[in-house]
Design a protein around this motif. Structure first.
Motif, PDB file in Angstrom:
ATOM      1  N   GLY A  70       0.789  -1.224   0.000  1.00  0.00           N
ATOM      2  CA  GLY A  70       0.000   0.000   0.000  1.00  0.00           C
ATOM      3  C   GLY A  70       0.814   1.262   0.000  1.00  0.00           C
ATOM      4  N   VAL A  71       2.102   1.159  -0.308  1.00  0.00           N
ATOM      5  CA  VAL A  71       2.969   2.339  -0.342  1.00  0.00           C
ATOM      6  C   VAL A  71       2.654   3.168  -1.584  1.00  0.00           C
ATOM      7  CG1 VAL A  71       5.352   3.141  -0.570  1.00  0.00           C
ATOM      8  CG2 VAL A  71       4.811   1.228   0.955  1.00  0.00           C
ATOM      9  N   GLY A  72       2.433   4.458  -1.382  1.00  0.00           N
ATOM     10  CA  GLY A  72       2.113   5.332  -2.494  1.00  0.00           C
ATOM     11  C   GLY A  72       2.531   6.758  -2.211  1.00  0.00           C
ATOM     12  N   LYS A  73       1.998   7.675  -2.989  1.00  0.00           N
ATOM     13  CA  LYS A  73       2.318   9.087  -2.847  1.00  0.00           C
ATOM     14  C   LYS A  73       1.991   9.561  -1.438  1.00  0.00           C
ATOM     15  CE  LYS A  73       1.470  13.533  -5.120  1.00  0.00           C
ATOM     16  NZ  LYS A  73       0.651  14.262  -6.110  1.00  0.00           N
ATOM     17  N   ASP A  74       2.865  10.408  -0.911  1.00  0.00           N
ATOM     18  CA  ASP A  74       2.726  10.969   0.443  1.00  0.00           C
ATOM     19  C   ASP A  74       3.030   9.964   1.548  1.00  0.00           C
ATOM     20  OD1 ASP A  74       2.000  13.468  -0.581  1.00  0.00           O
ATOM     21  OD2 ASP A  74      -0.117  12.913  -0.672  1.00  0.00           O
ATOM     22  N   THR A  81      20.926   3.088   4.744  1.00  0.00           N
ATOM     23  CA  THR A  81      21.749   3.816   3.782  1.00  0.00           C
ATOM     24  C   THR A  81      22.849   2.924   3.218  1.00  0.00           C
ATOM     25  OG1 THR A  81      23.019   5.838   3.358  1.00  0.00           O
ATOM     26  CG2 THR A  81      23.371   4.770   5.503  1.00  0.00           C
ATOM     27  N   LEU A  82      23.260   1.902   4.005  1.00  0.00           N
ATOM     28  CA  LEU A  82      24.286   0.982   3.549  1.00  0.00           C
ATOM     29  C   LEU A  82      23.594  -0.201   2.877  1.00  0.00           C
ATOM     30  CD1 LEU A  82      27.495  -0.032   5.476  1.00  0.00           C
ATOM     31  CD2 LEU A  82      26.306  -1.626   3.988  1.00  0.00           C
ATOM     32  N   THR A  83      23.422  -0.079   1.582  1.00  0.00           N
ATOM     33  CA  THR A  83      22.789  -1.122   0.775  1.00  0.00           C
ATOM     34  C   THR A  83      23.016  -0.786  -0.684  1.00  0.00           C
ATOM     35  OG1 THR A  83      20.729  -2.327   0.347  1.00  0.00           O
ATOM     36  CG2 THR A  83      20.532   0.031   0.656  1.00  0.00           C
ATOM     37  N   PHE A  84      22.657  -1.712  -1.563  1.00  0.00           N
ATOM     38  CA  PHE A  84      22.648  -1.415  -2.990  1.00  0.00           C
ATOM     39  C   PHE A  84      21.419  -0.561  -3.279  1.00  0.00           C
ATOM     40  CE2 PHE A  84      21.819  -3.060  -7.477  1.00  0.00           C
ATOM     41  CZ  PHE A  84      22.724  -2.170  -8.048  1.00  0.00           C
ATOM     42  N   ILE A  85      21.556   0.366  -4.206  1.00  0.00           N
ATOM     43  CA  ILE A  85      20.510   1.356  -4.458  1.00  0.00           C
ATOM     44  C   ILE A  85      19.200   0.728  -4.930  1.00  0.00           C
ATOM     45  CG2 ILE A  85      21.048   1.856  -6.885  1.00  0.00           C
ATOM     46  CD1 ILE A  85      20.839   4.896  -6.057  1.00  0.00           C
ATOM     47  N   ALA A  86      19.246  -0.507  -5.443  1.00  0.00           N
ATOM     48  CA  ALA A  86      18.029  -1.182  -5.890  1.00  0.00           C
ATOM     49  C   ALA A  86      17.046  -1.414  -4.755  1.00  0.00           C
ATOM     50  CB  ALA A  86      18.375  -2.520  -6.545  1.00  0.00           C
ATOM     51  N   ALA A  87      17.515  -1.403  -3.512  1.00  0.00           N
ATOM     52  CA  ALA A  87      16.615  -1.556  -2.367  1.00  0.00           C
ATOM     53  C   ALA A  87      15.804  -0.291  -2.113  1.00  0.00           C
ATOM     54  CB  ALA A  87      17.404  -1.924  -1.112  1.00  0.00           C
ATOM     55  N   VAL A  88      16.244   0.817  -2.690  1.00  0.00           N
ATOM     56  CA  VAL A  88      15.639   2.118  -2.399  1.00  0.00           C
ATOM     57  C   VAL A  88      14.865   2.679  -3.586  1.00  0.00           C
ATOM     58  CG1 VAL A  88      16.122   4.484  -1.625  1.00  0.00           C
ATOM     59  CG2 VAL A  88      17.499   2.583  -0.751  1.00  0.00           C
ATOM     60  N   ASN A  89      15.393   2.539  -4.797  1.00  0.00           N
ATOM     61  CA  ASN A  89      14.756   3.150  -5.969  1.00  0.00           C
ATOM     62  C   ASN A  89      13.275   2.803  -6.137  1.00  0.00           C
ATOM     63  OD1 ASN A  89      17.029   4.562  -6.748  1.00  0.00           O
ATOM     64  ND2 ASN A  89      17.700   3.047  -8.255  1.00  0.00           N
ATOM     65  N   PRO A  90      12.840   1.546  -5.871  1.00  0.00           N
ATOM     66  CA  PRO A  90      11.418   1.237  -6.061  1.00  0.00           C
ATOM     67  C   PRO A  90      10.476   2.075  -5.194  1.00  0.00           C
ATOM     68  CG  PRO A  90      12.691  -0.783  -5.994  1.00  0.00           C
ATOM     69  CD  PRO A  90      13.612   0.323  -5.581  1.00  0.00           C
ATOM     70  N   ILE A  91      10.986   2.627  -4.100  1.00  0.00           N
ATOM     71  CA  ILE A  91      10.158   3.518  -3.278  1.00  0.00           C
ATOM     72  C   ILE A  91       9.745   4.729  -4.105  1.00  0.00           C
ATOM     73  CG2 ILE A  91      10.148   4.982  -1.207  1.00  0.00           C
ATOM     74  CD1 ILE A  91      12.271   3.011  -0.056  1.00  0.00           C
ATOM     75  N   LYS A  92      10.702   5.245  -4.864  1.00  0.00           N
ATOM     76  CA  LYS A  92      10.422   6.389  -5.737  1.00  0.00           C
ATOM     77  C   LYS A  92       9.462   6.006  -6.861  1.00  0.00           C
ATOM     78  CE  LYS A  92      13.249   9.836  -4.323  1.00  0.00           C
ATOM     79  NZ  LYS A  92      12.869  11.248  -4.126  1.00  0.00           N
ATOM     80  N   TYR A  93       9.567   4.747  -7.344  1.00  0.00           N
ATOM     81  CA  TYR A  93       8.623   4.309  -8.381  1.00  0.00           C
ATOM     82  C   TYR A  93       7.179   4.506  -7.912  1.00  0.00           C
ATOM     83  CZ  TYR A  93      12.636   1.419 -10.029  1.00  0.00           C
ATOM     84  OH  TYR A  93      13.858   0.956 -10.447  1.00  0.00           O
ATOM     85  N   GLY A  95       6.139   6.792  -5.886  1.00  0.00           N
ATOM     86  CA  GLY A  95       5.861   8.175  -5.524  1.00  0.00           C
ATOM     87  C   GLY A  95       6.096   8.472  -4.062  1.00  0.00           C
ATOM     88  N   ALA A  96       6.687   7.550  -3.336  1.00  0.00           N
ATOM     89  CA  ALA A  96       6.963   7.710  -1.908  1.00  0.00           C
ATOM     90  C   ALA A  96       8.408   8.180  -1.700  1.00  0.00           C
ATOM     91  CB  ALA A  96       6.703   6.402  -1.174  1.00  0.00           C
ATOM     92  N   GLU A  97       8.780   8.357  -0.435  1.00  0.00           N
ATOM     93  CA  GLU A  97      10.115   8.850  -0.107  1.00  0.00           C
ATOM     94  C   GLU A  97      10.778   7.948   0.935  1.00  0.00           C
ATOM     95  OE1 GLU A  97      11.641  11.250  -1.626  1.00  0.00           O
ATOM     96  OE2 GLU A  97       9.934  12.040  -2.752  1.00  0.00           O
ATOM     97  N   PRO A  98      12.092   7.724   0.816  1.00  0.00           N
ATOM     98  CA  PRO A  98      12.806   6.942   1.834  1.00  0.00           C
ATOM     99  C   PRO A  98      13.262   7.803   3.002  1.00  0.00           C
ATOM    100  CG  PRO A  98      14.301   7.494   0.046  1.00  0.00           C
ATOM    101  CD  PRO A  98      12.960   8.079  -0.324  1.00  0.00           C
ATOM    102  N   VAL A  99      13.379   7.180   4.159  1.00  0.00           N
ATOM    103  CA  VAL A  99      14.039   7.766   5.326  1.00  0.00           C
ATOM    104  C   VAL A  99      15.198   6.834   5.658  1.00  0.00           C
ATOM    105  CG1 VAL A  99      13.833   8.382   7.762  1.00  0.00           C
ATOM    106  CG2 VAL A  99      11.907   8.781   6.210  1.00  0.00           C
ATOM    107  N   PHE A 100      16.409   7.387   5.729  1.00  0.00           N
ATOM    108  CA  PHE A 100      17.606   6.548   5.814  1.00  0.00           C
ATOM    109  C   PHE A 100      18.055   6.318   7.248  1.00  0.00           C
ATOM    110  CE2 PHE A 100      17.798   8.341   1.521  1.00  0.00           C
ATOM    111  CZ  PHE A 100      17.961   7.177   0.795  1.00  0.00           C
ATOM    112  N   MET A 101      18.433   5.054   7.498  1.00  0.00           N
ATOM    113  CA  MET A 101      18.865   4.630   8.820  1.00  0.00           C
ATOM    114  C   MET A 101      20.311   4.136   8.763  1.00  0.00           C
ATOM    115  SD  MET A 101      17.211   4.825  11.684  1.00  0.00           S
ATOM    116  CE  MET A 101      15.689   5.202  10.813  1.00  0.00           C
ATOM    117  N   ASP A 102      21.013   4.264   9.858  1.00  0.00           N
ATOM    118  CA  ASP A 102      22.414   3.850   9.981  1.00  0.00           C
ATOM    119  C   ASP A 102      22.516   2.321  10.062  1.00  0.00           C
ATOM    120  OD1 ASP A 102      25.156   4.267  10.181  1.00  0.00           O
ATOM    121  OD2 ASP A 102      25.109   4.817  12.309  1.00  0.00           O
TER     122      ASP A 102
END
Length: 393
Positions: A70-74, A81-93, A95-102
């Motif tokens: 159910g992840v979507g816009k807003d 933050t320590l991962t390959f970027i493929a774990a994060v980019n789909p969030i943008k697909y 329309g959502a935003e990531p919050v980065f953790m150590d």
């Protein structure tokens, strides 16, 4: 020049050619054919889950998991933050935003900081967990089992339940890793959260050349993932589509390759375990070098070996050692550039990133292929010993 010792390459010692040839001979080479169904069924049986859905890549599996969460816009999603970027980019697909953790000292997400962030920087409402800064709902958590090293899933699930977060396990590097103690004993990485994503890229412990797999705790959502990944086809004869879908299916050729690889998975893990132990033992004799440990309450797949370099004690720092080994035809790789520092994510929120920066500067991944024999491991070790005597030269 010494013969190349690569970082991580496929091992085709089984029935790969036989199965792929069979797929070619039957002319089922695209997204239909018996090998796809068989590969899905055997992965599901191995993981002890009801259903597994083959798809185009691990990234596609993660994208589907976010959609089904159910992840979507807003919305926001907590990620390492320590991962390959493929774990994060789909969030943008979505329309959502990531919050980065150590990260912590296992390189996995720092769960103390995760819980602290949820408690001190967010609040619970009827809509879910609200980020005080952005006022957005944090819908999900992507937990990455870095280099095959499982995160503490008991703690992850406790935090997720407490703060109403969907859990997506990025097990793209952790096929075959499982818990050995506690509530989730004998549970595989990727099968504990709401969704699990796997990758069969060429450098993974088994490969289909490219490809992935999605599993879901809810069998109805697993079925929906299959529907979405096949262009949401409601009538395959008359091509009726009631929803927007994705061309995310694996090919029969890929599945044929994967099936042969899956038959060897436990053998591959045994080889990786043995080579890790040899590296670990020998590196203890070299001042300033060590291999990072895997979590004790798990049976890891030992996918990648992380060489920790003490810049104050060893002859060379990370980049110098990388170049020295490269000159001797030994392939190594630094950890990925931290995602919160990548250009597309500079404006996204990050929370107390400290250890990730520390490890980024000090860790190299060293050769770990499943066709790496003892002599090649000893060759790498001997070079590291030889270099250690060059301090100050």
């Amino acid at each position: 020049m010494e013969k190349l010792i690569p970082l991580s390459v496929p091992n085709f010692a089984g029935k790969e050619l036989e199965y792929v040839t069979r797929a070619v001979e039957t002319e089922w080479v695209s997204t239909g054919g018996r090998f796809i169904k068989e590969f899905e069924e055997k992965i599901a049986k191995y993981l002890k889950v009801k259903k597994a859905d083959a798809c185009q890549s691990g990234t596609a599996a993660l994208h589907l998991a976010l959609w089904l969460s159910g992840v979507g816009k807003d919305h926001e999603v907590i990620v390492p933050t320590l991962t390959f970027i493929a774990a994060v980019n789909p969030i943008k697909y979505q329309g959502a935003e990531p919050v980065f953790m150590d990260c912590d000292d296992s390189l996995n997400m720092d769960l103390d900081k995760l819980e602290e962030f949820c408690q001190k920087k967010c609040f619970l409402s009827k809509e879910g967990l609200i980020n005080q800064r952005s006022k957005k709902v944090i819908k999900a958590l992507i937990i990455v089992h870095v280099f095959g090293n499982m995160a503490n899933m008991e703690r992850v699930m406790y935090i997720a339940r407490k703060y109403k977060l969907k859990v997506i396990e990025d097990a793209t590097e952790a096929l075959g890793s499982y818990c050995t103690k506690g509530e989730y004993s004998a549970k595989f990485a990727g099968t504990i959260g709401d969704f699990g994503a796997y990758s069969f890229n060429a450098n993974k412990i088994i490969t289909t050349g490219g490809g992935g797999m999605l599993v879901a705790k809810d069998i109805a959502l697993a079925a929906r993932a299959k529907y979405l990944s096949t262009q949401s086809k409601d009538d395959p004869l008359y091509y009726i589509h009631d929803e927007i879908g994705y061309n995310y299916r694996m090919t029969n050729l890929q599945a044929a390759l994967g099936l042969a690889q899956l038959e060897q998975l436990e053998d591959f893990i045994e080889i990786k375990t043995k080579n890790y132990a040899l590296y670990k033992k020998e590196l203890e004799t070299i001042e300033g070098l060590d291999l990072l440990n895997f979590n004790k309450e798990t049976r890891p797949n030992y996918w990648f070996y992380s060489l920790m370099i003490d810049k104050e004690k060893y002859a060379f720092n990370r980049d110098e050692l990388l170049q020295k080994l490269y000159q001797r035809n030994i392939q190594t790789r630094p950890i990925w550039g931290l995602i919160h520092q990548q250009k597309p994510y500079l404006n996204n929120q990050s929370y107390q990133i400290e250890r990730a920066s520390y490890y980024l500067e000090r860790v190299l991944n060293i050769p770990c292929s499943t066709n790496l024999d003892e002599q090649k491991v000893l060759t790498v070790i001997q070079l590291l010993k030889d270099f250690s005597s060059q301090r100050g030269i």
